[in-house]
Write a protein that holds these residues in place. Structure first.
Motif, PDB file in Angstrom:
ATOM      1  N   ILE A  12     -26.103  19.669 -44.718  1.00 47.14           N
ATOM      2  CA  ILE A  12     -26.350  19.406 -43.541  1.00 47.14           C
ATOM      3  C   ILE A  12     -25.419  20.271 -42.748  1.00 47.14           C
ATOM      4  N   MET A  13     -23.971  19.682 -42.941  1.00 46.59           N
ATOM      5  CA  MET A  13     -22.682  20.243 -42.243  1.00 46.59           C
ATOM      6  C   MET A  13     -22.791  21.856 -42.975  1.00 46.59           C
ATOM      7  N   GLY A  14     -22.861  22.234 -44.163  1.00 48.16           N
ATOM      8  CA  GLY A  14     -22.463  23.249 -44.406  1.00 48.16           C
ATOM      9  C   GLY A  14     -23.587  24.253 -43.570  1.00 48.16           C
ATOM     10  N   GLY A  15     -24.218  23.871 -43.577  1.00 51.10           N
ATOM     11  CA  GLY A  15     -25.713  25.039 -42.772  1.00 51.10           C
ATOM     12  C   GLY A  15     -24.962  25.078 -41.308  1.00 51.10           C
ATOM     13  N   VAL A  16     -24.097  23.914 -40.263  1.00 49.31           N
ATOM     14  CA  VAL A  16     -23.677  24.102 -39.029  1.00 49.31           C
ATOM     15  C   VAL A  16     -22.226  24.887 -39.096  1.00 49.31           C
ATOM     16  N   TRP A  17     -22.008  24.534 -40.364  1.00 53.39           N
ATOM     17  CA  TRP A  17     -19.844  25.385 -40.237  1.00 53.39           C
ATOM     18  C   TRP A  17     -20.646  26.547 -40.444  1.00 53.39           C
ATOM     19  N   VAL A  18     -21.355  27.287 -40.738  1.00 48.29           N
ATOM     20  CA  VAL A  18     -21.417  28.833 -41.013  1.00 48.29           C
ATOM     21  C   VAL A  18     -21.359  29.335 -39.102  1.00 48.29           C
ATOM     22  N   PHE A  19     -22.267  28.638 -38.498  1.00 48.72           N
ATOM     23  CA  PHE A  19     -22.032  29.435 -36.708  1.00 48.72           C
ATOM     24  C   PHE A  19     -21.016  28.403 -36.291  1.00 48.72           C
ATOM     25  N   GLY A  20     -20.764  27.888 -36.324  1.00 46.26           N
ATOM     26  CA  GLY A  20     -19.556  26.595 -36.131  1.00 46.26           C
ATOM     27  C   GLY A  20     -17.813  28.220 -36.221  1.00 46.26           C
ATOM     28  N   GLN A  21     -18.177  28.096 -37.218  1.00 49.25           N
ATOM     29  CA  GLN A  21     -17.247  29.237 -37.956  1.00 49.25           C
ATOM     30  C   GLN A  21     -16.803  30.465 -37.300  1.00 49.25           C
ATOM     31  N   LEU A  22     -17.467  31.187 -36.948  1.00 43.30           N
ATOM     32  CA  LEU A  22     -17.708  32.473 -35.847  1.00 43.30           C
ATOM     33  C   LEU A  22     -17.286  31.635 -34.946  1.00 43.30           C
ATOM     34  N   VAL A  23     -17.747  30.164 -33.832  1.00 41.59           N
ATOM     35  CA  VAL A  23     -17.293  29.969 -32.811  1.00 41.59           C
ATOM     36  C   VAL A  23     -15.550  30.179 -32.655  1.00 41.59           C
ATOM     37  N   LEU A  24     -15.075  29.438 -33.954  1.00 39.27           N
ATOM     38  CA  LEU A  24     -14.005  28.571 -33.767  1.00 39.27           C
ATOM     39  C   LEU A  24     -12.964  30.039 -33.984  1.00 39.27           C
ATOM     40  N   PHE A  25     -13.589  31.135 -34.881  1.00 42.81           N
ATOM     41  CA  PHE A  25     -12.700  31.854 -35.455  1.00 42.81           C
ATOM     42  C   PHE A  25     -12.253  33.287 -33.972  1.00 42.81           C
ATOM     43  N   SER A  26     -13.412  33.202 -33.622  1.00 47.23           N
ATOM     44  CA  SER A  26     -13.671  34.070 -32.269  1.00 47.23           C
ATOM     45  C   SER A  26     -13.148  33.476 -31.400  1.00 47.23           C
ATOM     46  N   MET A  27     -13.584  31.936 -30.968  1.00 44.75           N
ATOM     47  CA  MET A  27     -11.626  31.363 -29.815  1.00 44.75           C
ATOM     48  C   MET A  27      -9.809  31.792 -30.401  1.00 44.75           C
ATOM     49  N   LEU A  28     -10.173  31.967 -31.525  1.00 43.10           N
ATOM     50  CA  LEU A  28      -9.054  31.513 -31.581  1.00 43.10           C
ATOM     51  C   LEU A  28      -8.245  33.126 -32.047  1.00 43.10           C
ATOM     52  N   GLY A  29      -8.984  34.042 -32.186  1.00 38.89           N
ATOM     53  CA  GLY A  29      -9.022  35.904 -32.120  1.00 38.89           C
ATOM     54  C   GLY A  29      -8.860  35.914 -30.509  1.00 38.89           C
ATOM     55  N   SER A  30      -9.606  35.468 -30.060  1.00 36.13           N
ATOM     56  CA  SER A  30      -9.452  35.570 -28.387  1.00 36.13           C
ATOM     57  C   SER A  30      -8.239  35.660 -27.768  1.00 36.13           C
ATOM     58  N   LYS A  31      -7.171  34.356 -28.371  1.00 37.21           N
ATOM     59  CA  LYS A  31      -6.209  34.008 -27.847  1.00 37.21           C
ATOM     60  C   LYS A  31      -4.791  34.699 -27.626  1.00 37.21           C
ATOM     61  N   THR A  32      -5.119  36.073 -28.601  1.00 41.06           N
ATOM     62  CA  THR A  32      -4.107  36.704 -28.872  1.00 41.06           C
ATOM     63  C   THR A  32      -3.125  37.481 -28.384  1.00 41.06           C
ATOM     64  N   SER A  33      -2.931  38.365 -27.729  1.00 37.12           N
ATOM     65  CA  SER A  33      -2.254  39.190 -27.148  1.00 37.12           C
ATOM     66  C   SER A  33      -0.953  40.695 -28.127  1.00 37.12           C
ATOM     67  N   PRO A  34      -1.641  41.593 -28.038  1.00 37.52           N
ATOM     68  CA  PRO A  34      -0.634  42.629 -28.226  1.00 37.52           C
ATOM     69  C   PRO A  34       1.035  42.571 -27.237  1.00 37.52           C
ATOM     70  N   ALA A  35       1.408  42.065 -26.746  1.00 32.42           N
ATOM     71  CA  ALA A  35       2.232  41.769 -25.727  1.00 32.42           C
ATOM     72  C   ALA A  35       3.406  40.783 -26.250  1.00 32.42           C
ATOM     73  N   ILE A  36       3.162  40.063 -27.416  1.00 31.11           N
ATOM     74  CA  ILE A  36       4.174  39.364 -27.178  1.00 31.11           C
ATOM     75  C   ILE A  36       4.323  40.036 -29.115  1.00 31.11           C
ATOM     76  N   LEU A  37       4.111  41.033 -29.411  1.00 29.57           N
ATOM     77  CA  LEU A  37       4.911  41.889 -30.668  1.00 29.57           C
ATOM     78  C   LEU A  37       6.022  42.650 -30.382  1.00 29.57           C
TER      79      LEU A  37
END
Length: 165
Positions: free
Chosen positions: A52-77
């Motif tokens: 059951i959790m494997g099916g939920v994780w399909v959607f959970g990883q989309l949310v998690l990795f999109s949130m992590l990616g949204s905090k990335t800024s090219p200003a630190i390069l």
């Protein structure tokens, strides 16, 4: 489990004692509770929950990795020239430490040939590198909760602690 670690400053269920904040980090307490449940539960129950959790994780990883990616800024390069030497020296020291540990425990691990030392060392070294899952999700929690802002008159110790960590 999550509730044991939450609470407003000064009103925690289990206070830390030496500074403000909860003794338990809520997210990690949920992981510990799940691990304990897995240890105590029947194998069939754990397999069903995993399915059951494997099916939920399909959607959970989309949310998690999109949130992590949204905090990335090219200003630190532009600062990368200051960061890469520190990272490289830290990774080299970590690799040498893993190599020393693997060589010191060679016989205890039941190895027959020294030709396995380098592949085993590389595997163990790569497994110690942080991944952008739990570390990325929880990494900013102390900063958001202003964990190091209370009780430290000299912020140099805090900066040194964070640098070493």
């Amino acid at each position: 489990a999550f509730g044991m670690g939450s609470g407003k400053a000064g009103h925690e269920l289990v206070p830390m004692g030496f500074c403000s904040g909860s003794l338990f980090q809520p997210e990690l307490l949920v992981i510990v509770t799940g691990t304990f449940f897995s240890y105590c539960a029947d194998h069939a129950v754990c397999a069903e929950i995993e399915h059951i959790m494997g099916g939920v994780w399909v959607f959970g990883q989309l949310v998690l990795f999109s949130m992590l990616g949204s905090k990335t800024s090219p200003a630190i390069l532009p600062q990368i020239v200051h960061i890469v030497p520190i990272m490289a020296s830290g990774l080299m020291c970590r690799y040498l430490g893993v190599l020393a540990a693997m060589a010191a425990t060679f016989k205890a691990r039941g190895c027959q040939s020294w030709s396995t030392l380098l592949p085993d060392t590389c595997f163990c070294f790569l497994s110690t590198l942080p991944r952008a899952t739990i570390q990325g999700a929880l990494g900013a929690v102390p900063l958001k909760q202003r964990f190091f802002s209370h009780g430290f008159a000299n912020k140099v110790q805090v900066q040194e602690f964070i640098f070493v960590a």
